[in-house]
Design an enzyme around this catalytic site. Structure first.
Site, PDB file in Angstrom:
ATOM      1  N   LYS A   1       0.869  -1.183   0.000  1.00  0.00           N
ATOM      2  CA  LYS A   1       0.000   0.000   0.000  1.00  0.00           C
ATOM      3  C   LYS A   1       0.906   1.234   0.000  1.00  0.00           C
ATOM      4  O   LYS A   1       1.767   1.389   0.873  1.00  0.00           O
ATOM      5  CB  LYS A   1      -0.894  -0.032   1.240  1.00  0.00           C
ATOM      6  CG  LYS A   1      -2.152   0.771   1.122  1.00  0.00           C
ATOM      7  CD  LYS A   1      -3.018   0.464   2.344  1.00  0.00           C
ATOM      8  CE  LYS A   1      -4.301   1.237   2.342  1.00  0.00           C
ATOM      9  NZ  LYS A   1      -4.973   1.126   3.651  1.00  0.00           N
TER      10      LYS A   1
HETATM   11  C1  E4P Z   1      -8.264   2.244   3.514  1.00  0.00           C
HETATM   12  O1  E4P Z   1      -7.501   1.426   3.019  1.00  0.00           O
HETATM   13  C2  E4P Z   1      -8.013   2.934   4.786  1.00  0.00           C
HETATM   14  O2  E4P Z   1      -7.365   2.032   5.653  1.00  0.00           O
HETATM   15  C3  E4P Z   1      -9.282   3.335   5.504  1.00  0.00           C
HETATM   16  O3  E4P Z   1     -10.429   2.968   4.781  1.00  0.00           O
HETATM   17  C4  E4P Z   1      -9.283   4.724   6.027  1.00  0.00           C
HETATM   18  O4  E4P Z   1     -10.508   4.958   6.688  1.00  0.00           O
HETATM   19  P1  E4P Z   1     -10.746   6.188   7.665  1.00  0.00           P
HETATM   20  O5  E4P Z   1     -10.898   7.420   6.839  1.00  0.00           O
HETATM   21  O6  E4P Z   1     -12.002   5.849   8.394  1.00  0.00           O
HETATM   22  O7  E4P Z   1      -9.556   6.257   8.574  1.00  0.00           O
END
Ligand code: E4P
Length: 214
Positions: free
Chosen positions: A83
């Site tokens: 990622k």
């Molecule tokens: C996606 O890969 C992220 O880990 C996640 O969806 C972020 O979500 P948040 O905005 O609730 O922190």
């Protein structure tokens, strides 16, 4: 739309995986920090539980550092997805990973142009963040709609992960818009499985069954 779970909590992953619906897992540094465990140990445990793409996020801001960090993650399993943040250095790293058959998830995507850049760099997945756009008074779902349209128009096979999902309406709308995947927090999984009429229906069936036996 396939379901990923957005958490680094292995109890949550195990529970939802037992439902038979889980196709993958996404983590991020905040989710990992919340668990207070060693990240590599956590990843090893997740790999044992889920047979599907598991996103592990790099911390480096330079492509060279991202590539270096990724080595440890990818040595754990072929299911590991690197990622990478949506930056020029991130795209540079994605190009490298893609040339070396390493799967990537470009995260922190807030515009359709960013998603198109990530796809053209060779990203396996892009993660548009719905909830964080809604938080600033924008409409996150329009972003999903735009990315689906652009990827369809140009035959791009990068998969769209609807991310930063906060509630059941996000799940429904992302599925209707054609997101390939929704990465869903544990709490939202627990919400979408329920319906009060299902509970009432079970209660009634059981009560009728019992009274028929008398
Ligand atoms: C996606 O890969 C992220 O880990 C996640 O969806 C972020 O979500 P948040 O905005 O609730 O922190």
């Amino acid at each position: 739309m396939k379901f990923f779970i957005d958490t680094a909590n292995t109890d949550e992953i195990r529970e939802i995986n037992n439902w038979g619906v889980l196709a993958g897992v996404t983590t991020n540094p905040s989710l990992v920090a919340k668990e207070g465990r060693d990240f590599i140990e956590t990843l090893k445990e997740i790999i044992e539980i889920v047979d599907g793409p598991i996103s592990a996020e790099v911390i480096s801001t330079e492509a060279t550092g991202m590539i270096e960090e990724a080595k440890q993650f990818t040595s754990l399993s072929d299911n590991i997805v690197i990622k990478v943040p949506m930056t020029s250095e991130g795209l540079k790293a994605v190009k490298h990973f893609s040339a070396n058959n390493i799967k990537t998830n470009v995260t922190l995507v807030f515009s359709a142009n960013q998603a198109l850049l990530a796809a053209r760099a060779g990203a396996t997945f892009v993660s548009p963040f719905l909830g964080r756009l809604d938080d600033i008074g924008s409409d996150g779902m329009i972003l999903i709609e735009d990315i689906v349209e652009i990827f369809d128009a140009h035959g791009l096979d990068t998969e769209i992960i609807a991310a930063s999902i906060r509630h059941p309406v996000h799940v429904l709308a992302a599925a209707k818009e054609g997101a390939h995947i929704g990465t869903i927090p544990y709490k939202v999984f627990k919400q979408i499985i329920q319906h009060p009429l299902t509970d009432a229906g079970i209660e009634r069936f059981l009560a009728d069954w019992e009274s028929a036996k008398k």
